[in-house]
Motif scaffolding. Structure first.
Motif, short mmCIF file in Angstrom:
data_model
loop_
_atom_site.label_atom_id
_atom_site.label_comp_id
_atom_site.label_asym_id
_atom_site.label_seq_id
_atom_site.Cartn_x
_atom_site.Cartn_y
_atom_site.Cartn_z
N ARG A 26 0.82 -1.21 0.00
CA ARG A 26 0.00 0.00 0.00
C ARG A 26 0.85 1.26 0.00
NH1 ARG A 26 -1.77 3.35 3.89
NH2 ARG A 26 -0.82 2.05 5.50
N THR A 27 1.95 1.26 0.74
CA THR A 27 2.79 2.46 0.86
C THR A 27 4.08 2.38 0.05
OG1 THR A 27 3.98 1.60 2.79
CG2 THR A 27 1.92 2.80 3.20
N GLY A 28 4.48 1.18 -0.34
CA GLY A 28 5.75 1.03 -1.05
C GLY A 28 6.96 1.12 -0.14
N ARG A 29 6.75 1.01 1.18
CA ARG A 29 7.86 1.10 2.12
C ARG A 29 8.33 -0.29 2.54
NH1 ARG A 29 7.68 6.23 5.52
NH2 ARG A 29 6.23 7.63 4.42
N PRO A 30 9.64 -0.55 2.53
CA PRO A 30 10.15 -1.83 3.05
C PRO A 30 9.82 -1.97 4.54
CG PRO A 30 11.85 -0.66 1.80
CD PRO A 30 10.73 0.31 2.01
N PHE A 31 9.55 -3.22 4.96
CA PHE A 31 9.36 -3.42 6.40
C PHE A 31 10.16 -4.62 6.88
CE2 PHE A 31 6.42 -7.04 6.49
CZ PHE A 31 5.82 -7.00 5.25
N ASN A 32 10.97 -4.36 7.90
CA ASN A 32 11.85 -5.37 8.50
C ASN A 32 12.64 -6.16 7.47
OD1 ASN A 32 10.96 -4.68 11.10
ND2 ASN A 32 9.19 -6.03 10.92
N PRO A 33 13.28 -5.51 6.50
CA PRO A 33 14.05 -6.25 5.50
C PRO A 33 15.36 -6.75 6.11
CG PRO A 33 14.27 -3.90 5.12
CD PRO A 33 13.32 -4.05 6.27
N PRO A 34 15.60 -8.05 6.13
CA PRO A 34 16.75 -8.59 6.87
C PRO A 34 18.11 -8.20 6.35
CG PRO A 34 15.63 -10.31 5.61
CD PRO A 34 14.75 -9.10 5.56
N ILE A 35 18.25 -7.97 5.03
CA ILE A 35 19.58 -7.63 4.49
C ILE A 35 19.65 -6.17 4.07
CG2 ILE A 35 19.96 -10.01 3.72
CD1 ILE A 35 19.51 -8.96 0.83
N MET A 36 18.73 -5.34 4.58
CA MET A 36 18.67 -3.94 4.16
C MET A 36 18.68 -3.02 5.39
SD MET A 36 15.72 -4.34 1.23
CE MET A 36 15.79 -2.63 0.68
N PRO A 37 19.77 -2.94 6.12
CA PRO A 37 19.81 -2.07 7.30
C PRO A 37 19.55 -0.61 6.94
CG PRO A 37 22.03 -2.81 6.69
CD PRO A 37 21.06 -3.62 5.89
N GLY A 38 18.69 0.02 7.72
CA GLY A 38 18.37 1.42 7.49
C GLY A 38 17.19 1.65 6.55
N TRP A 39 16.66 0.58 5.95
CA TRP A 39 15.58 0.71 4.98
C TRP A 39 14.19 0.55 5.60
CZ3 TRP A 39 15.99 1.31 -0.52
CH2 TRP A 39 17.29 1.35 -1.02
N ASN A 40 14.09 0.02 6.80
CA ASN A 40 12.79 -0.28 7.38
C ASN A 40 11.91 0.98 7.46
OD1 ASN A 40 10.76 -1.84 8.68
ND2 ASN A 40 11.44 -1.08 10.66
N GLY A 41 10.76 0.95 6.79
CA GLY A 41 9.83 2.07 6.82
C GLY A 41 10.24 3.26 5.98
N PHE A 42 11.35 3.15 5.24
CA PHE A 42 11.83 4.30 4.46
C PHE A 42 10.87 4.58 3.30
CE2 PHE A 42 14.33 6.63 1.37
CZ PHE A 42 15.02 7.53 2.17
N ASP A 43 10.60 5.86 3.06
CA ASP A 43 9.66 6.26 2.00
C ASP A 43 10.36 6.26 0.64
OD1 ASP A 43 7.55 7.21 0.56
OD2 ASP A 43 7.57 9.24 1.42
N VAL A 44 10.53 5.06 0.09
CA VAL A 44 11.18 4.92 -1.22
C VAL A 44 10.40 5.65 -2.31
CG1 VAL A 44 11.97 3.27 -2.97
CG2 VAL A 44 12.26 2.74 -0.54
N PRO A 45 9.07 5.45 -2.41
CA PRO A 45 8.33 6.17 -3.46
C PRO A 45 8.44 7.68 -3.33
CG PRO A 45 6.98 4.42 -2.52
CD PRO A 45 8.19 4.55 -1.64
N GLY A 46 8.41 8.17 -2.08
CA GLY A 46 8.47 9.62 -1.88
C GLY A 46 9.77 10.23 -2.35
N LEU A 47 10.89 9.59 -2.02
CA LEU A 47 12.19 10.12 -2.44
C LEU A 47 12.32 10.14 -3.95
CD1 LEU A 47 15.64 9.51 -0.87
CD2 LEU A 47 15.35 9.27 -3.33
N LEU A 48 11.92 9.03 -4.60
CA LEU A 48 12.06 8.97 -6.06
C LEU A 48 11.09 9.92 -6.75
CD1 LEU A 48 12.57 5.13 -6.56
CD2 LEU A 48 14.29 6.93 -6.69
N LYS A 49 9.90 10.09 -6.17
CA LYS A 49 8.93 11.01 -6.79
C LYS A 49 9.43 12.45 -6.72
CE LYS A 49 4.03 12.13 -7.02
NZ LYS A 49 2.67 11.87 -6.49
N ASP A 50 10.17 12.78 -5.66
CA ASP A 50 10.75 14.12 -5.56
C ASP A 50 11.69 14.41 -6.72
OD1 ASP A 50 9.38 14.69 -3.25
OD2 ASP A 50 11.04 14.19 -1.90
N HIS A 51 12.35 13.37 -7.22
CA HIS A 51 13.31 13.55 -8.31
C HIS A 51 12.67 13.43 -9.69
CE1 HIS A 51 17.13 13.75 -6.07
NE2 HIS A 51 16.55 12.94 -5.20
#
Length: 399
Positions: free
Chosen positions: A157-182
């Motif tokens: 629904r939000t496009g945010r990673p949740f508890n990704p085991p090999i992605m430290p620092g990504w949990n809950g990060f607004d990936v769509p928001g950052l890319l849409k800004d660009h």
């Protein structure tokens, strides 16, 4: 694969329904379109003009004349607008620029560890994407949407990673928001295996409506295509077979906190760990592949057993989902037939015959391209969906 919402004559602008007919790329006359939609030619003309103003459709060569003035045909302008597909892996970012029919115009990649965090990795993706647009003489105004695959669970629904085991620092990060800004376009994000399932199906199995794509690499997961649609489940984790317990385990701990998960027993790093215990220099999937390629008997046996472990879980999936094709992808497939032979051995012997009588278990035909192909398809499905086309048409009206 049309993974889009259903449309009807009640859709917002009407132009979106017309566009769904034209999105196959086949040229049609106004009369043909009027007959297909049951509308007057004048109404069809208004809707065509709206789509032309958006640059989505245009005139093509004249139709064959039957004695009178030849009719003008209208078709999708597949190359006028583009989408970006971004495949983020554990150690790479691949970006492809694609037209509206899924043809790759150009792509680029860069080695980068996902563990560097979202700001660094996504900046890399943005730079690669803008370079592709510039090098193909496209501007941001030509871009309709961006599709992204990441190597971890995603809240759809939000496009945010949740508890990704090999992605430290990504949990809950607004990936769509950052890319849409660009890029200033809609951004769709999903986990990498779902993305690969879309890419594989579009590239190699367009007529197969029930398919399971399984990726075995650093992790293990699957993407489910059922009745022609990608299935994500209630919380977006459908197909997460890597954390199903297998009987062949020996109390092996998994990063999820449980023991003897399939991923902890049969992934590339898991097989490498077993080979190290036997005295071999194996620290990664690549080392396992090299040992198998050299004919090392212990490596071949370990890979075959890993395939059997995967087959144990897939035999249950076959009874539950009843796919007609299981596609095996990921780096472990580079060990050749040994891995897939282990899978077939168990699936065909354990699953009920009625579920396997027509079942094919095959290696991915898309290989390393599956991720970026699928990310592009995710973007295309959204860009060409009735809801998005209506939004674009309504935007024209408000200007």
């Amino acid at each position: 694969m049309n993974d889009i919402s259903n449309f009807s004559g009640l859709s917002g602008s009407g132009a979106s329904e017309l566009f769904q007919i034209l999105r196959d790329g086949r040229p049609r006359t106004r009369t043909e379109l009027a007959d297909l939609m049951g509308l007057a030619r004048s109404t069809i003309t208004l809707r065509i003009e709206a789509l032309m103003d958006l640059g989505l459709v245009g005139y093509v060569d004249d139709a064959i004349s039957t004695g009178g003035r030849p009719s003008t045909r209208i078709a999708l302008k597949a190359g006028s607008k583009v989408v970006l597909g971004i495949d983020i892996g554990a150690s790479h970012v691949r970006v492809a620029l694609t037209d509206l029919l899924g043809h790759r115009l150009k792509e680029n990649s860069q080695s980068i560890e996902v563990s560097k965090g979202p700001d660094v990795v996504l900046e890399c993706a943005v730079n690669l994407g803008k370079e592709l647009l510039e090098s193909t003489n496209h501007s941001l105004s030509d871009l309709l949407s961006v599709g992204v695959g990441v190597p971890g669970p995603v809240e759809h629904r939000t496009g945010r990673p949740f508890n990704p085991p090999i992605m430290p620092g990504w949990n809950g990060f607004d990936v769509p928001g950052l890319l849409k800004d660009h890029f200033n376009v809609p951004v769709l994000v999903d986990n990498d295996v779902n993305i690969m399932a879309l890419g594989e199906r579009n590239a190699s199995w367009p007529d197969v409506d029930n398919m399971l794509f399984v990726k075995i690499a650093t992790g293990i997961g699957s993407g489910i295509i059922s009745n022609g649609r990608l299935q994500r489940g209630a919380d977006g984790v459908a197909g997460d077979i890597g954390h199903i317990r297998v009987h062949n385990g020996t109390g092996t701990p998994c990063h999820c906190g449980n023991l003897d998960c399939l991923e902890a027993v049969a992934s590339g790093p898991a097989v490498a760990k077993k080979l190290r215990a036997l005295g071999h220099e194996a620290n990664s999937s690549e080392d396992v592949i090299a040992l198998v390629s050299s004919g090392n008997a212990e490596a071949v046996h370990a890979v075959r057993q890993a395939g059997r472990d995967v087959g144990e879980v897939l035999s249950a999936c076959v009874s539950l989902i009843n796919p007609s094709v299981i596609v095996i992808g990921g780096s472990m497939t580079l060990t050749g037939e040994h891995f897939i032979a282990g899978i077939r051995e168990v699936v065909y012997s354990r699953a009920i015959p009625v579920a396997t009588q027509h079942l094919r278990i095959v290696q991915s035909g898309s290989g390393l391209d599956a991720g970026v192909l699928g990310a592009s398809m995710l973007a295309i499905h959204h860009a060409m969906s009735p809801k998005h086309i209506d939004a674009l048409v309504n935007g024209l009206k408000s200007d």
